[in-house]
Design a protein around this motif. Structure first.
Motif, mmCIF file in Angstrom:
data_model
loop_
_atom_site.group_PDB
_atom_site.id
_atom_site.type_symbol
_atom_site.label_atom_id
_atom_site.label_comp_id
_atom_site.label_asym_id
_atom_site.label_seq_id
_atom_site.Cartn_x
_atom_site.Cartn_y
_atom_site.Cartn_z
ATOM 1 N N ARG A 138 0.846 -1.142 0.149
ATOM 2 C CA ARG A 138 0.187 0.015 0.117
ATOM 3 C C ARG A 138 0.747 1.331 0.005
ATOM 4 O O ARG A 138 0.603 2.232 -0.838
ATOM 5 N N MET A 139 1.981 1.273 0.897
ATOM 6 C CA MET A 139 2.823 2.457 0.857
ATOM 7 C C MET A 139 3.592 2.405 -0.380
ATOM 8 O O MET A 139 3.858 3.777 -0.816
ATOM 9 N N ARG A 140 3.912 1.467 -0.887
ATOM 10 C CA ARG A 140 4.889 1.600 -2.282
ATOM 11 C C ARG A 140 3.871 2.251 -3.321
ATOM 12 O O ARG A 140 4.475 3.053 -4.064
ATOM 13 N N VAL A 170 3.458 5.834 -2.819
ATOM 14 C CA VAL A 170 4.911 6.581 -2.953
ATOM 15 C C VAL A 170 4.888 6.725 -4.504
ATOM 16 O O VAL A 170 5.276 7.734 -5.141
ATOM 17 N N MET A 171 4.673 5.606 -5.399
ATOM 18 C CA MET A 171 4.746 5.391 -6.747
ATOM 19 C C MET A 171 3.632 6.631 -7.321
ATOM 20 O O MET A 171 4.113 7.433 -8.309
ATOM 21 N N ILE A 172 2.494 6.791 -6.684
ATOM 22 C CA ILE A 172 1.671 7.644 -7.358
ATOM 23 C C ILE A 172 2.041 9.049 -6.968
ATOM 24 O O ILE A 172 1.877 9.923 -7.711
ATOM 25 N N ALA A 173 2.240 9.325 -5.747
ATOM 26 C CA ALA A 173 2.559 10.485 -5.201
ATOM 27 C C ALA A 173 4.048 11.082 -6.136
ATOM 28 O O ALA A 173 3.915 12.225 -6.808
ATOM 29 N N ALA A 174 5.008 10.153 -6.153
ATOM 30 C CA ALA A 174 6.276 10.621 -7.028
ATOM 31 C C ALA A 174 6.141 11.011 -8.701
ATOM 32 O O ALA A 174 6.338 11.903 -8.918
ATOM 33 N N LEU A 199 13.905 11.581 -7.372
ATOM 34 C CA LEU A 199 14.907 10.857 -6.666
ATOM 35 C C LEU A 199 14.525 10.418 -5.502
ATOM 36 O O LEU A 199 14.793 9.174 -5.022
ATOM 37 N N GLY A 200 13.725 11.047 -4.733
ATOM 38 C CA GLY A 200 13.221 10.654 -3.418
ATOM 39 C C GLY A 200 12.426 9.452 -3.667
ATOM 40 O O GLY A 200 12.406 8.421 -2.963
ATOM 41 N N GLY A 201 11.460 9.412 -4.769
ATOM 42 C CA GLY A 201 10.476 8.368 -4.888
ATOM 43 C C GLY A 201 11.235 7.022 -5.406
ATOM 44 O O GLY A 201 11.020 5.937 -4.899
#
Length: 182
Positions: A27-29, A32-36, A79-81
């Motif tokens: 879920r967190m992946r 992060v993927m959607i946000a990045a 880069l953070g993503g």
């Protein structure tokens, strides 16, 4: 005996984990993927519109602090993503992680010199959060506290990078808002 490797494979010292590390839940992946991805695409689109002349001219891009701030925050987003989604504990992760933290600290420092309407806005509350989370991020990694490191990196990435980024796109009159929507 020689083993064959793919022509673009990373050398083993860059890809082999130094020690067991954390990974994100599915879920967190996804978060992060959607946000990045979304934030990266929106910023590239906004900058393309602004620099190619498809968006109205905005006087703030001429301010050195804003130009510097934008130029350091933009590479920090993808880069953070990448760092959150890629294998952890590798030499490559550690090198890029240091670059990312430096970008975040430079971005926060440059934000000190940006004032809207003659003063600071609520977004400036993320400056001390960035400094504190960066310190904690480094301290937990050095101690080997991967659970704490994970918590700090997620708070820094999602809290101090994504929330102000969304606000900069949503608040009318801000550079990213104008270049994105007008």
């Amino acid at each position: 005996m020689t083993t064959l490797t793919a022509p673009f494979a990373l050398p083993s010292f860059l890809s082999a984990p130094a020690k067991p590390s954390f990974d994100l839940s599915p879920r967190m992946r996804a978060v992060v993927m959607i946000a990045a991805t979304t934030m990266t695409l929106l910023t590239v689109y906004a900058l393309g519109r602004g620099f190619l002349g498809f968006a109205p001219d905005h006087p703030n891009i001429r301010h050195m602090a804003i130009a510097f701030h934008v130029s350091t925050v933009l590479p920090a987003i993808p880069l953070g993503g990448y760092l959150l989604l890629a294998p952890k504990g590798t030499k490559w992760h550690k090198i890029l992680g240091k670059v990312w933290v430096a970008l975040m600290l430079i971005t926060a420092t440059s934000a000190i010199f940006i004032k809207s309407g003659g003063g600071y806005s609520f977004i400036h509350l993320f400056i001390p959060m960035t400094f504190w989370a960066s310190y904690k991020l480094i301290a937990t990694a050095r101690r080997g506290d991967m659970k704490g490191h994970k918590k700090e990196i997620l708070s820094l990435y999602l809290g101090a990078l994504m929330i102000p980024g969304i606000a900069s796109m949503a608040i009318p009159g801000r550079l990213m808002n104008v270049w994105l929507f007008w």
